[in-house]
Write an enzyme that holds these catalytic residues in place. Structure first.
Site, PDB file in Angstrom:
ATOM      1  N   GLY A  46     -50.773 -21.313  19.607  1.00  0.00           N
ATOM      2  CA  GLY A  46     -50.279 -22.599  19.130  1.00  0.00           C
ATOM      3  C   GLY A  46     -49.175 -23.115  20.037  1.00  0.00           C
ATOM      4  N   ASN A  75     -35.493 -28.772  11.006  1.00  0.00           N
ATOM      5  CA  ASN A  75     -36.106 -28.680   9.677  1.00  0.00           C
ATOM      6  C   ASN A  75     -35.057 -28.601   8.577  1.00  0.00           C
ATOM      7  OD1 ASN A  75     -35.260 -26.004   9.973  1.00  0.00           O
ATOM      8  ND2 ASN A  75     -36.897 -25.282   8.641  1.00  0.00           N
ATOM      9  N   THR A 105     -55.061 -27.022  23.337  1.00  0.00           N
ATOM     10  CA  THR A 105     -54.793 -28.049  24.350  1.00  0.00           C
ATOM     11  C   THR A 105     -53.956 -27.429  25.464  1.00  0.00           C
ATOM     12  OG1 THR A 105     -54.829 -29.721  22.624  1.00  0.00           O
ATOM     13  CG2 THR A 105     -53.831 -30.366  24.725  1.00  0.00           C
ATOM     14  N   GLY A 154     -47.282 -26.232  18.781  1.00  0.00           N
ATOM     15  CA  GLY A 154     -46.582 -27.276  18.035  1.00  0.00           C
ATOM     16  C   GLY A 154     -45.158 -26.840  17.712  1.00  0.00           C
ATOM     17  N   GLY A 155     -44.585 -27.493  16.708  1.00  0.00           N
ATOM     18  CA  GLY A 155     -43.196 -27.206  16.336  1.00  0.00           C
ATOM     19  C   GLY A 155     -43.009 -25.775  15.878  1.00  0.00           C
ATOM     20  N   GLU A 157     -27.337 -26.060  18.684  1.00  0.00           N
ATOM     21  CA  GLU A 157     -27.838 -25.829  20.044  1.00  0.00           C
ATOM     22  C   GLU A 157     -29.289 -25.303  20.052  1.00  0.00           C
ATOM     23  OE1 GLU A 157     -26.423 -22.834  23.469  1.00  0.00           O
ATOM     24  OE2 GLU A 157     -24.849 -23.522  22.110  1.00  0.00           O
ATOM     25  N   GLY A 172     -47.408 -15.950   5.850  1.00  0.00           N
ATOM     26  CA  GLY A 172     -46.462 -17.042   6.069  1.00  0.00           C
ATOM     27  C   GLY A 172     -45.472 -17.212   4.928  1.00  0.00           C
ATOM     28  N   LEU A 202     -42.487 -26.339  -3.428  1.00  0.00           N
ATOM     29  CA  LEU A 202     -42.099 -24.961  -3.112  1.00  0.00           C
ATOM     30  C   LEU A 202     -40.592 -24.820  -2.893  1.00  0.00           C
ATOM     31  CD1 LEU A 202     -45.108 -23.986  -0.824  1.00  0.00           C
ATOM     32  CD2 LEU A 202     -44.858 -23.730  -3.303  1.00  0.00           C
ATOM     33  N   LYS A 228     -39.672 -34.064  11.568  1.00  0.00           N
ATOM     34  CA  LYS A 228     -38.883 -33.020  12.231  1.00  0.00           C
ATOM     35  C   LYS A 228     -38.365 -33.385  13.623  1.00  0.00           C
ATOM     36  CE  LYS A 228     -40.736 -28.882  10.025  1.00  0.00           C
ATOM     37  NZ  LYS A 228     -41.244 -27.519  10.263  1.00  0.00           N
TER      38      LYS A 228
HETATM   39  P1  ATR Z   1     -46.539 -27.768  13.656  1.00  0.00           P
HETATM   40  O1  ATR Z   1     -45.327 -28.584  13.936  1.00  0.00           O
HETATM   41  O2  ATR Z   1     -46.703 -27.438  12.184  1.00  0.00           O
HETATM   42  O3  ATR Z   1     -46.649 -26.575  14.516  1.00  0.00           O
HETATM   43  P2  ATR Z   1     -48.308 -29.426  15.240  1.00  0.00           P
HETATM   44  O4  ATR Z   1     -47.198 -29.839  16.111  1.00  0.00           O
HETATM   45  O5  ATR Z   1     -49.263 -30.473  14.779  1.00  0.00           O
HETATM   46  O6  ATR Z   1     -47.794 -28.747  13.894  1.00  0.00           O
HETATM   47  O7  ATR Z   1     -49.106 -28.245  15.959  1.00  0.00           O
HETATM   48  C1  ATR Z   1     -50.262 -27.740  15.419  1.00  0.00           C
HETATM   49  C2  ATR Z   1     -50.792 -26.601  16.280  1.00  0.00           C
HETATM   50  O8  ATR Z   1     -52.015 -26.171  15.700  1.00  0.00           O
HETATM   51  C3  ATR Z   1     -51.113 -26.992  17.715  1.00  0.00           C
HETATM   52  O9  ATR Z   1     -50.948 -25.881  18.551  1.00  0.00           O
HETATM   53  C4  ATR Z   1     -52.587 -27.372  17.599  1.00  0.00           C
HETATM   54  O10 ATR Z   1     -53.315 -27.267  18.816  1.00  0.00           O
HETATM   55  P3  ATR Z   1     -53.354 -28.496  19.843  1.00  0.00           P
HETATM   56  O11 ATR Z   1     -52.076 -28.450  20.615  1.00  0.00           O
HETATM   57  O12 ATR Z   1     -54.548 -28.233  20.661  1.00  0.00           O
HETATM   58  O13 ATR Z   1     -53.479 -29.742  19.005  1.00  0.00           O
HETATM   59  C5  ATR Z   1     -53.074 -26.310  16.667  1.00  0.00           C
HETATM   60  N1  ATR Z   1     -54.304 -26.692  15.983  1.00  0.00           N
HETATM   61  C6  ATR Z   1     -54.453 -27.576  14.974  1.00  0.00           C
HETATM   62  N2  ATR Z   1     -55.754 -27.665  14.606  1.00  0.00           N
HETATM   63  C7  ATR Z   1     -56.446 -26.798  15.409  1.00  0.00           C
HETATM   64  C8  ATR Z   1     -57.815 -26.406  15.502  1.00  0.00           C
HETATM   65  N3  ATR Z   1     -58.740 -26.909  14.688  1.00  0.00           N
HETATM   66  N4  ATR Z   1     -58.131 -25.495  16.431  1.00  0.00           N
HETATM   67  C9  ATR Z   1     -57.205 -24.955  17.239  1.00  0.00           C
HETATM   68  N5  ATR Z   1     -55.895 -25.278  17.202  1.00  0.00           N
HETATM   69  C10 ATR Z   1     -55.512 -26.185  16.301  1.00  0.00           C
END
Ligand code: ATR
Length: 272
Positions: free
Chosen positions: A126, A88, A151, A128-129, A79, A235, A19, A67
């Site tokens: 979410g 990224n 989580t 994550g990153g 910063e 997205g 992409l 990353k």
């Molecule tokens: P990225 O950097 O692309 O954001 P990541 O750090 O792996 O990727 O984060 C993924 C996010 O998707 C997290 O918030 C994860 O939830 P957890 O913190 O509980 O792991 C969420 N995620 C991934 N699979 C999931 C699922 N099946 N149900 C709910 N949340 C999910």
């Protein structure tokens, strides 16, 4: 850098993606720039940074799983990238490597096409990153943000890092009363057109809904949002905006947005 000397840019990921290649090369061609963009499939982050230095690669897009680890090998961190805790994009200025994060800008530009963010109530699902980049962006634009995550500990940590509210786990989503902007910043829905973490009862007419997932371009969330009268942002839009910003970092020229968007949509048909 003399104009006639070819310049190399690219991306590193354990699974290289076409992409970025499609978007950046289309833009270079449209602008008549002597740049080339290549996707490298790479496992070792440190060695990738060394290669960038030795080969004089001008810019690198950084994807999973590099990353976070890459930050320690760079000479400087923007910063905002430091605050988000993920890089990224790396720019090589005459041997000095600086890490940036363009994900947050991509998301904010995609949202700002549809809504004035200041003062609006945002829900981010979410932690994550991607979620960190988006929460940073929303806070910097004066939105009131509440984070939800599967989580709990991770969600609480994100909320604490950015001074926002943690609303709870995914089960709490259905008790949300009102909001203006809803973002799915989880990977749920990626290559899974039947899956969404957002209960459709939460999708209300006129609300802005952004999905960070871009494969497929019309995720279940986007389809649900559209069918319930939301302003749905794929997205794809975030992806093209963040690539535009990368292009501008690498070339110091204004990116041809439509060219990059068209190239992305064509390329995504081959992978989606
Ligand atoms: P990225 O950097 O692309 O954001 P990541 O750090 O792996 O990727 O984060 C993924 C996010 O998707 C997290 O918030 C994860 O939830 P957890 O913190 O509980 O792991 C969420 N995620 C991934 N699979 C999931 C699922 N099946 N149900 C709910 N949340 C999910």
């Amino acid at each position: 850098m003399p104009k006639s000397v070819p310049v190399l840019c690219g991306s590193i990921a354990s699974r290289p993606s076409v992409l970025g290649v499609a978007m950046h090369n289309a833009a270079y061609k449209a602008m008549g720039l002597p740049f080339t963009y290549v996707a490298f499939g790479i496992e070792n982050t440190r060695e990738a940074v060394l290669a960038m230095r030795y080969l004089g690669i001008r810019g690198l897009g950084v994807s999973m799983p590099h990353k976070i680890e890459i930050m320690q090998y760079l000479d400087a961190l923007d910063e905002i990238a430091a605050k988000i805790g993920a890089v990224n994009t790396v720019v090589n200025d005459g041997g000095r490597l600086t890490g940036y994060n363009t994900d947050w800008i991509g998301a904010m530009r995609a949202l700002e096409e549809k809504i004035d963010i200041a003062g609006k109530r945002s829900v981010v699902v979410g932690a994550g990153g991607a979620a960190r980049a988006i929460v940073y962006g929303l806070v910097s634009k004066q939105s009131q943000v509440t984070v939800y995550n599967r989580t709990i500990r991770k969600g609480e940590k994100l909320a604490e890092d950015f001074g926002v509210r943690f609303g709870g786990g995914l089960a709490e989503l259905s008790s949300i009363k009102d909001y203006d902007i809803l973002v799915n910043a989880t990977s749920v829905g990626f290559n899974a057109p039947e899956e969404s973490v957002i209960p459709s009862s939460l999708l209300r007419e006129g609300k802005v809904v952004l999905d960070v997932v871009f494969i497929p371009p019309r995720t279940k969330l986007i389809q649900d949002a559209e069918s319930r009268g939301c302003i749905a942002i794929s997205g794809i839009r975030m992806l093209v905006h963040q690539a535009v910003y990368q292009f501008e970092l690498y070339t110091a020229k204004q990116a041809p947005f439509e060219v990059m968007e068209k190239a992305l949509l064509e390329a995504i048909r081959t992978v989606a």
